[in-house]
Enzyme design. Sequence first.
Site, mmCIF file in Angstrom:
data_model
loop_
_atom_site.group_PDB
_atom_site.id
_atom_site.type_symbol
_atom_site.label_atom_id
_atom_site.label_comp_id
_atom_site.label_asym_id
_atom_site.label_seq_id
_atom_site.Cartn_x
_atom_site.Cartn_y
_atom_site.Cartn_z
ATOM 1 N N HIS A 1 0.788 -1.235 0.000
ATOM 2 C CA HIS A 1 0.000 0.000 0.000
ATOM 3 C C HIS A 1 0.815 1.279 0.000
ATOM 4 O O HIS A 1 0.246 2.365 0.000
ATOM 5 C CB HIS A 1 -0.922 0.046 1.222
ATOM 6 C CG HIS A 1 -2.147 -0.795 1.087
ATOM 7 N ND1 HIS A 1 -3.310 -0.341 0.506
ATOM 8 C CD2 HIS A 1 -2.394 -2.075 1.436
ATOM 9 C CE1 HIS A 1 -4.220 -1.299 0.525
ATOM 10 N NE2 HIS A 1 -3.687 -2.367 1.081
ATOM 11 N N LYS B 1 -9.560 13.816 3.452
ATOM 12 C CA LYS B 1 -8.656 12.671 3.533
ATOM 13 C C LYS B 1 -7.752 12.899 4.727
ATOM 14 O O LYS B 1 -7.733 13.986 5.289
ATOM 15 C CB LYS B 1 -7.819 12.535 2.259
ATOM 16 C CG LYS B 1 -7.191 13.876 1.806
ATOM 17 C CD LYS B 1 -6.440 13.736 0.494
ATOM 18 C CE LYS B 1 -7.333 13.667 -0.727
ATOM 19 N NZ LYS B 1 -7.197 12.445 -1.491
ATOM 20 N N ARG B 2 -6.981 11.887 5.133
ATOM 21 C CA ARG B 2 -6.035 12.091 6.220
ATOM 22 C C ARG B 2 -5.115 13.266 5.910
ATOM 23 O O ARG B 2 -4.781 13.501 4.757
ATOM 24 C CB ARG B 2 -5.218 10.823 6.450
ATOM 25 C CG ARG B 2 -6.018 9.730 7.115
ATOM 26 C CD ARG B 2 -5.200 8.496 7.328
ATOM 27 N NE ARG B 2 -4.052 8.767 8.185
ATOM 28 C CZ ARG B 2 -4.124 8.941 9.498
ATOM 29 N NH1 ARG B 2 -5.267 8.896 10.118
ATOM 30 N NH2 ARG B 2 -3.041 9.170 10.190
ATOM 31 N N LYS C 1 -0.107 14.489 0.764
ATOM 32 C CA LYS C 1 -1.419 14.726 0.169
ATOM 33 C C LYS C 1 -1.624 16.208 -0.142
ATOM 34 O O LYS C 1 -2.555 16.599 -0.831
ATOM 35 C CB LYS C 1 -2.522 14.213 1.086
ATOM 36 C CG LYS C 1 -2.563 12.670 1.167
ATOM 37 C CD LYS C 1 -3.651 12.186 2.112
ATOM 38 C CE LYS C 1 -3.728 10.687 2.282
ATOM 39 N NZ LYS C 1 -4.472 9.980 1.223
ATOM 40 N N THR D 1 -8.891 6.300 -3.029
ATOM 41 C CA THR D 1 -10.230 5.804 -3.320
ATOM 42 C C THR D 1 -11.236 6.931 -3.131
ATOM 43 O O THR D 1 -12.323 6.904 -3.719
ATOM 44 C CB THR D 1 -10.621 4.616 -2.407
ATOM 45 O OG1 THR D 1 -10.318 4.955 -1.051
ATOM 46 C CG2 THR D 1 -9.884 3.362 -2.800
ATOM 47 N N LYS E 1 -14.798 7.868 -5.265
ATOM 48 C CA LYS E 1 -16.129 8.141 -4.717
ATOM 49 C C LYS E 1 -16.649 9.488 -5.207
ATOM 50 O O LYS E 1 -17.824 9.621 -5.568
ATOM 51 C CB LYS E 1 -16.072 8.183 -3.189
ATOM 52 C CG LYS E 1 -15.607 6.914 -2.528
ATOM 53 C CD LYS E 1 -15.272 7.201 -1.052
ATOM 54 C CE LYS E 1 -14.410 6.120 -0.447
ATOM 55 N NZ LYS E 1 -13.792 6.542 0.820
HETATM 56 C C1 LIG Z 1 -12.514 6.788 1.115
HETATM 57 C C2 LIG Z 1 -12.088 7.213 2.443
HETATM 58 C C3 LIG Z 1 -10.739 7.484 2.694
HETATM 59 C C4 LIG Z 1 -9.676 7.415 1.621
HETATM 60 O O1 LIG Z 1 -9.542 8.699 1.026
HETATM 61 P P1 LIG Z 1 -8.311 9.083 0.097
HETATM 62 O O2 LIG Z 1 -8.710 10.403 -0.465
HETATM 63 O O3 LIG Z 1 -8.225 8.031 -0.951
HETATM 64 O O4 LIG Z 1 -7.112 9.150 0.953
HETATM 65 C C5 LIG Z 1 -10.375 7.876 3.955
HETATM 66 N N1 LIG Z 1 -11.283 8.001 4.946
HETATM 67 C C6 LIG Z 1 -12.586 7.765 4.741
HETATM 68 C C7 LIG Z 1 -13.543 7.936 5.861
HETATM 69 C C8 LIG Z 1 -13.036 7.354 3.492
HETATM 70 O O5 LIG Z 1 -14.333 7.113 3.307
#
Ligand SMILES: *Cc1c(COP(=O)(O)O)cnc(C)c1O
Length: 834
Positions: free
Chosen positions: A377, A568-569, A574, A676, A680
């Site tokens: 990952h 995101k985190r 990022k 991911t 979404k």
């Molecule tokens: C999808 C999702 C992530 C992943 O987000 P990235 O933008 O791909 O880092 C992290 N936290 C939650 C709650 C998510 O639903």
Amino acid sequence: MYENQEQKLRSVEAGAEAGADAREGMRARLRAAITDKLVYAVGKDTAHASMHDWYLATALAVRDRIVDRWMESTRETYRQEGKRVCYLSLEFLIGRNFRDSVSNLGLMEPLVEALNDLGVDPDLLREQEADAALGNGGLGRLAACFMESLASLSLPAIGYGIRYDYGLFRQVIVDGAQHEVPEDWLNVGNPWEFERPEATYRIGFGGTTRDETDADGRMRRVWQPAETVIAKAYDTPVVGWRGAHVNTLRLWSARASEPLMLDAFNHGDYVGAMAHRARAEAISRVLYPSDATPAGYELRLRQEYFFTAASLQDLVRRHLSRFPGLGNLADHVAIQLNDTHPAIAVAELMRILVDEKGLAWERAWEITRETLSYTNHTLLPEALETWAVPLMERLLPRHMEIIYRINWLHLEAVAALPGADDRLGRALSIIDEENGKRVRMGHLAFVGSRKVNGVSALHTDLMRETVFADLHRMFPDRITNKTNGVTFRRWLQQINPRLTRLIIETIGPRMRDHPQALRDLEGHADDPAFQRAFADQRLAAKQDLARLIRVRTGVSVDPTAMFDVQIKRIHEYKRQLLNLLEAVALYNAIKADPGAGWVPRVKIFAGKAAASYAQAKQIIRLAHDLGAVINNDPEIGDKLKLVFLPNYNVSLAEVIIPAADLSEQISTAGMEASGTGNMKLALNGALTIGTLDGANVEMRAHVGPENITIFGHDAQEVAALRDAGYCEASTLDRSTRLARALYEIETGLFSPDEPRRYSSLTEAVAWRDRYMIAADFDAYWQAQRDLDALWGRPDEWWRKAILNTARMGWFSSDRTIGEYAQDIWRVRPLVHSA
Ligand SMILES: *Cc1c(COP(=O)(O)O)cnc(C)c1O
């Protein structure tokens, strides 16, 4: 008789297309079941029940309807003697379960009606469920999406993880700064799980090893652990789409082997009598926040071994209940290691096969290598897991011996390679000799696996070229790509019912079962009426989000503004900081010329920073300081707002994503494995502004380069800059906008009470720029202004948005899981007779 009738009715209801009569019947039965549960399981009468009581009663009534299918799925799995997938993951970021289960069972409509009959608001009821925040971010959410897809595809699977008493911390913002408080998610009760007191295993730690001769005169290595902890199982059923198949998520909780040291207790040492219990139970207490920085703590290693060993014992016991030995294990079990956290499985499975079952080493190695596979990952060197050899020797002495032997045989094979030399030996060794002797868990997982996969095409290529370059040359067929996906049931149908309704009205319901059917929307992308309807559903979602923003942050935002989202985190790679710097530059530009027809924007941030990650926490603070100035500047008004929504989790994501116009996927190229969140958001019709990183590359190919905004250096260019010794300074001279924004932050324009608050952030950009913020800033600024211009041409904007939704079908986790099933696990769907 009655039993059969009931069963028959249940199989009808799960078919989702039950006739009106059946639905009426279901509504009545659900109503009766809920009141029944309220009285006899929760112990409340209808007059005094709280909303939470109603939630528990409803969840229990729904759970009853899962159980028959669940047992039938298990029976069929056994009967058909197929192969079962065991997905080992330290994280499952599930969020709420209620809507998932109800909707996949096809019970949403009758349940909502039943609740309305009872005078209970279904939305308020749903809000009662605590988020199962058993993950940090993408890695954990992937595991949750995979579990849902495995069930939906009728692939027999069991997910193994830890039942943390406290999930990832809850983020509280005080004066703009993040504080971490425990997420006490189990405190309110978890109606979805079944405690399994019969499924307990003893997990050893520490102690010694010795040779022993057994009854047949064979020498065996025996491990005598110094300490034993009990792993106890809790099972949650995972319902697949249309309820056809139900799998199990089995999470382990740690218990002391003796609940109380009665001796000590009777001698008056009450605290000492409990100490070993506290030590044992600490293992399943908290989830470490570490999605890209490793937690090098002993407790973390104990967690990893604890859940891996329990899971392997469990699957071995199940196998031996059906077959005489483990020789055919690989024919019936495929074990997937989600990252290196369960990589100790390589040594543990060898220990079981050789030490406990007496198999020859070579045969045991074949079985191990046929059974395990590993998903990588991250390529960030600081996030690659390693454990100090002395710690491993102390905590897992037998495993360390096994790892040494695996490595010795592996290095023998390395030495036989043409052109082998010392460098190659050092690079390929499972033990890193250069940094104080550490076990490289990635190497261990790689060597012990049948297949090793990356999570996007770019990430997989980079794996072959960087971290695993030498291992890849040695095992050229082992690395394979499996680009991530997300489950469309949750991330489109459930979270965005308005858009889903519009899509189904337009192209019919086929998309519910076939993600690729979304493509039929392409023909409507230019239809002004459809564009208007598409925009209208977005506006409604934005009004919902605007309400939430006001409640949670006190800031009023205009729902007709462009909602620009980065959720995101919080991590330097990022590049939330790039986005914040652009916000400052935009603020300056608006102030310089307030009448210039600016496109109103709301910049929305959400995300947690690891508690020990100082720079990330500073980024959160900066977002709040910027917001305080920008949001209260009368000259700016609605032209720009900047909000940070606290405590990002799955449930918050579910509200933000349908309301997003623009999706920020702006990581430094080469650093995001897949992403991911990007999928979404695009699926729900947000346009992406992003770098050529992770799955953005494949998203561009699918939605078409004209429907995504790509900017900045790509991974090769970033690598070239690094090789050329790039560090900032020169670029700063060119970009006056960036230089000014940095200067303002540096000198305290946004933190007058503490002018030097952000010097560590600004210096990192100005002097090192490891994350290429200065290198990409101008391109990013220009891309944002191009998007402003596009917003002014709504027919074009909405055409692109519609085409994004239409062309994201490939990013369904059903497609991803189908590829794993075929290429890695070699498993086939179960055939359900009913
Ligand atoms: C999808 C999702 C992530 C992943 O987000 P990235 O933008 O791909 O880092 C992290 N936290 C939650 C709650 C998510 O639903």
